[in-house]
Design a protein around this motif. Structure first.
Motif, mmCIF file in Angstrom:
data_model
loop_
_atom_site.group_PDB
_atom_site.id
_atom_site.type_symbol
_atom_site.label_atom_id
_atom_site.label_comp_id
_atom_site.label_asym_id
_atom_site.label_seq_id
_atom_site.Cartn_x
_atom_site.Cartn_y
_atom_site.Cartn_z
ATOM 1 N N MET A 73 18.029 8.956 7.798
ATOM 2 C CA MET A 73 16.988 9.479 7.266
ATOM 3 C C MET A 73 15.775 8.632 7.452
ATOM 4 N N ASP A 74 14.467 9.197 7.834
ATOM 5 C CA ASP A 74 13.618 8.405 7.920
ATOM 6 C C ASP A 74 12.861 7.528 6.681
ATOM 7 N N ARG A 75 12.717 6.422 6.894
ATOM 8 C CA ARG A 75 12.743 5.426 5.641
ATOM 9 C C ARG A 75 11.225 6.007 4.817
ATOM 10 N N LEU A 76 10.251 6.683 5.589
ATOM 11 C CA LEU A 76 8.989 6.987 4.784
ATOM 12 C C LEU A 76 9.323 8.256 3.847
ATOM 13 N N VAL A 77 10.247 8.908 4.265
ATOM 14 C CA VAL A 77 10.899 10.052 3.588
ATOM 15 C C VAL A 77 11.507 9.916 2.465
ATOM 16 N N GLY A 78 12.551 8.943 2.803
ATOM 17 C CA GLY A 78 13.535 8.355 1.955
ATOM 18 C C GLY A 78 12.895 7.659 0.659
ATOM 19 N N GLY B 179 0.907 -1.121 -0.160
ATOM 20 C CA GLY B 179 0.146 0.044 0.085
ATOM 21 C C GLY B 179 1.037 1.345 -0.136
ATOM 22 N N LEU B 180 2.007 1.052 0.749
ATOM 23 C CA LEU B 180 2.830 2.435 1.018
ATOM 24 C C LEU B 180 3.489 2.442 -0.793
ATOM 25 N N ALA B 181 3.989 1.535 -1.224
ATOM 26 C CA ALA B 181 4.708 1.545 -2.348
ATOM 27 C C ALA B 181 3.737 2.070 -3.513
ATOM 28 N N ALA B 182 2.492 1.744 -3.449
ATOM 29 C CA ALA B 182 1.763 1.949 -4.478
ATOM 30 C C ALA B 182 1.483 3.540 -4.480
ATOM 31 N N GLY B 183 0.917 3.882 -3.215
ATOM 32 C CA GLY B 183 0.901 5.266 -2.902
ATOM 33 C C GLY B 183 1.588 6.389 -3.387
ATOM 34 N N TRP B 184 3.077 5.871 -3.271
ATOM 35 C CA TRP B 184 4.296 6.758 -3.524
ATOM 36 C C TRP B 184 4.638 6.574 -5.017
ATOM 37 N N GLY B 185 4.036 5.742 -5.738
ATOM 38 C CA GLY B 185 4.213 5.620 -7.223
ATOM 39 C C GLY B 185 5.111 4.634 -7.650
ATOM 40 N N TYR B 186 5.464 3.699 -7.129
ATOM 41 C CA TYR B 186 6.085 2.576 -7.491
ATOM 42 C C TYR B 186 5.503 1.522 -8.356
#
Length: 332
Positions: A300-305, A22-29
């Motif tokens: 660095m926070d991974r959610l940012v990176g 879900g995170l990866a899809a939301g980021w555009g991967y």
């Protein structure tokens, strides 16, 4: 873009795969390179059709695809010597077993065969991972290392990996070894020697990760050109050097992000990897596989990176043009 941009889930295995997807899809991967630890992929279930379909269905729910599966942790144990508490902490219990070193190596080899079988069931063409090495412990060359000891290390690698590669070939899957310190291939010349050791089998290629080359002062772009036909996978990971006269290249047994280290893994685009040159070279050699972000940065926070990295790669990993710019000059 013809090459999918994926996220390697190895550094996210503390989260359920559903959440990572879900995170990866939301980021555009575009997809995921699934690690074989946590709940992300259980290769022992390669012949469980319901489990395999469940993994595929999960990815489809998020509009993602599986671009590769990776079993670095188990692959490490195939050739390593010594086998010790470090391995116990990263291996699945069924591979570690009673901890007998040779038993661990043999069980790890069988697990890598199952990894190939799982990839085939998923319709995935590449498994990424480590090989381990019985001679990494000799890298400092002291006490003096006889040439036959080094040769024996490459023979040990071939003896252990050739039967694994037989299974890869049976199921139509390739293995991409990450060129990495602690592996049988850790730099330019050891990569050449590793390919020679197994007779340049087509089922065995390389995962190009420039972060491991930069701190060794190996040219990662020239590496692409010279090993063009063996680049089976790409990791987008960065390194920042801090070799300031006090900080050493071997990093003094200091923890990641300690300012006294000579280098650190760092979020993609923030380090010393010449990314634009690298992506242009990937175009030049005709690489059309995934560009997989392996996010590692202790500062660095991974959610940012991870959310930033996909945008960086998408911006710089442009496709080659269909025609030369000067084709427009032609009057024909």
């Amino acid at each position: 873009m013809t090459r999918p941009i994926s996220l390697f889930t190895g550094q996210w295995a503390d989260l359920p795969l559903e959440e990572v997807a879900g995170l990866a899809a939301g980021w555009g991967y575009d997809g995921l390179e699934l690690c074989c630890w946590g709940d992300h992929m259980d290769v022992t279930r390669w012949d469980d059709a319901e489990y395999v379909q469940g993994r595929l269905d999960l990815m489809e729910r998020h509009g993602l695809r599986i671009v590769a599966i990776s079993n670095h942790l188990t692959g490490q144990a195939v050739c390593d010597d010594p086998i010790d508490r470090r391995h116990e902490e990263i291996l699945p219990p069924h591979v570690w077993g009673d901890g007998d070193p040779e038993g661990v190596r043999q069980r790890a080899a069988e697990a890598m065969k199952d990894t190939a079988r799982m990839a085939a069931k998923l319709g995935v063409k590449t498994v990424v991972g480590f090989s381990g090495s019985s001679i990494w412990k000799t890298v400092a060359m002291f006490p003096p290392v006889p040439a036959d000891m080094v040769e024996a290390g490459y023979q040990d690698f071939a003896d252990r990996w050739n039967p694994i590669l037989d299974v890869f070939e049976e199921v139509g899957v390739r293995f991409a070894l990450e060129v990495h310190p602690s592996e049988i291939a850790y730099d330019y010349w050891t990569a050449k020697r590793t390919l020679e050791a197994i007779g340049h089998r087509e089922s065995f290629g390389l995962n190009w990760d420039p972060s491991h080359m930069v701190w060794q002062d190996i040219d990662p772009v020239a590496f692409l050109w010279d090993f063009a036909d063996r680049i089976y996978h790409v990791h987008c990971k960065d390194t920042k050097k801090r070799l300031n006269g006090r900080n050493g290249r071997l990093s003094s047994h200091l923890a990641w992000a300690d300012p006294r280290r000579g280098w650190d893994f760092i979020s993609t685009g923030h380090g010393d990897v010449p990314w634009e040159d690298a992506f242009r070279m990937l175009n030049a050699i005709g690489y059309d596989g995934p560009l997989s972000v392996e996010w590692e940065d202790a500062g660095m926070d991974r959610l940012v990176g991870a959310s930033e990295a996909v945008q960086f790669v998408r911006r710089y990993a442009f496709d080659a043009p269909d025609a030369a710019f000067d084709a427009a000059f032609s009057s024909q």
